[in-house]
Design an enzyme around this catalytic site. Structure first.
Site, PDB file in Angstrom:
ATOM      1  N   SER A 105       0.827  -1.203   0.000  1.00  0.00           N
ATOM      2  CA  SER A 105       0.000   0.000   0.000  1.00  0.00           C
ATOM      3  C   SER A 105       0.868   1.263   0.000  1.00  0.00           C
ATOM      4  O   SER A 105       1.658   1.465  -0.914  1.00  0.00           O
ATOM      5  CB  SER A 105      -0.953  -0.032   1.201  1.00  0.00           C
ATOM      6  N   ASP A 206     -10.162  -5.074  -3.972  1.00  0.00           N
ATOM      7  CA  ASP A 206      -9.463  -4.309  -2.937  1.00  0.00           C
ATOM      8  C   ASP A 206     -10.373  -3.142  -2.557  1.00  0.00           C
ATOM      9  O   ASP A 206     -10.719  -2.313  -3.387  1.00  0.00           O
ATOM     10  CB  ASP A 206      -8.123  -3.791  -3.490  1.00  0.00           C
ATOM     11  N   HIS A 236      -7.189  -6.094   0.483  1.00  0.00           N
ATOM     12  CA  HIS A 236      -6.075  -5.141   0.455  1.00  0.00           C
ATOM     13  C   HIS A 236      -4.816  -5.629   1.176  1.00  0.00           C
ATOM     14  O   HIS A 236      -3.721  -5.574   0.638  1.00  0.00           O
ATOM     15  CB  HIS A 236      -6.518  -3.808   1.051  1.00  0.00           C
TER      16      HIS A 236
END
Length: 272
Positions: A105, A206, A236
């Protein structure tokens, strides 16, 4: 001492970690892991343990403003985050022949940013659901929201696997989110400066970082050696999800292949 600010207490399990690496050739290869926004090294530890078991040297720092209280995150800046990643990279590089950088991320954003400013130093990027932007409607109101309230709905623990929870903040720090938007803008603008080999793992579903982020990254970077792996059974936080074993095994294979590709050919015995 009077007038000093106490060091925030780190949540148990959120600590930075390191593994020294083995005695073989893989021990001279380092992997720097970078966690995500409002997250902690906990989300990267299983990946780090897997890489360490394969013989690689591993390091995962705790980013400023993370792992303590969400209020602390609002006092941090993206310059502090990038500086922490760079220091951790240099410390690992001091004891390794080469260092790959892996991020989840925002950790993927920071890894990409490092490869932009240190193109000759980063051996390769391994990115899991990397973030460059968001298409969420409420994000358009973020500048206003950040002025009105210091926190918003959390983004943590987007995990498909039952019974798994990410160690992360229960609220989204809005001022820190503004810092993240600034980091995104810088990183998107310099995508063409990334020349290192890149492998991107991204989830088909996600709920935090839209898959278009990976599409934009792969289309914009200057790297000629790229690979895309679609994760079909994770959300995610894929490093803690059903596809984690796939990420771990493919990572080790990919790193080894690129280490071999970067080594000079060994001459035949009669020419040594």
């Amino acid at each position: 001492m009077p007038g000093t600010t106490p060091t925030p207490e780190v949540m148990p399990g959120a600590e930075a970690f390191e593994f020294p690496g083995g005695d073989g050739p893989d021990g001279r290869t380092g992997v720097l892991l970078v966690h995500g926004f409002t997250g902690t090294p906990m989300s990267m530890r299983p990946w780090g343990e897997s890489l360490a078991a394969e013989g690689f040297a591993v390091s995962c720092p705790l980013l400023p403003g993370h792992g303590t209280r969400w209020q602390d995150c609002n006092a941090s800046t993206h310059d502090q985050w990038t500086a922490t990643v760079e220091r951790a990279f240099d410390a690992l590089a001091a004891r390794c022949d080469r260092v790959f950088v892996a991020g989840l991320s925002m950790g993927g954003t920071l890894a990409t940013r490092l490869a932009q400013v240190r193109p000759d130093d980063v051996a390769g990027l391994l990115l899991v659901n990397p973030a460059l932007l968001t298409q969420r409607l409420d994000a358009k109101l973020l500048p206003l929201i950040a002025r009105i309230t210091p926190s918003w709905a959390p983004i943590a623990s987007d995990i498909k696997k039952a019974g798994v929870t990410e160690l992360a903040y229960p609220k989204l720090p809005t001022r820190a989110m503004m810092q993240l938007r600034g980091l995104w803008a810088l990183t998107r603008a310099d995508l063409g400066r990334v020349t290192a080999p890149v492998i991107v793992f991204h989830s088909e579903v996600d709920h935090v970082v839209e898959p278009v982020n990976s599409t934009i990254l792969l289309a914009g970077i200057g790297s000629t050696d790229t690979e895309e792996v679609v994760l079909q059974d994770s959300y995610h936080v894929a490093t803690l999800d059903n596809d984690a074993p796939l990420i771990f095994s493919r990572s080790a294979e990919w790193i080894r292949a690129h280490v071999r590709a970067g080594e000079p050919d060994t001459p035949p015995a009669e020419h040594r």
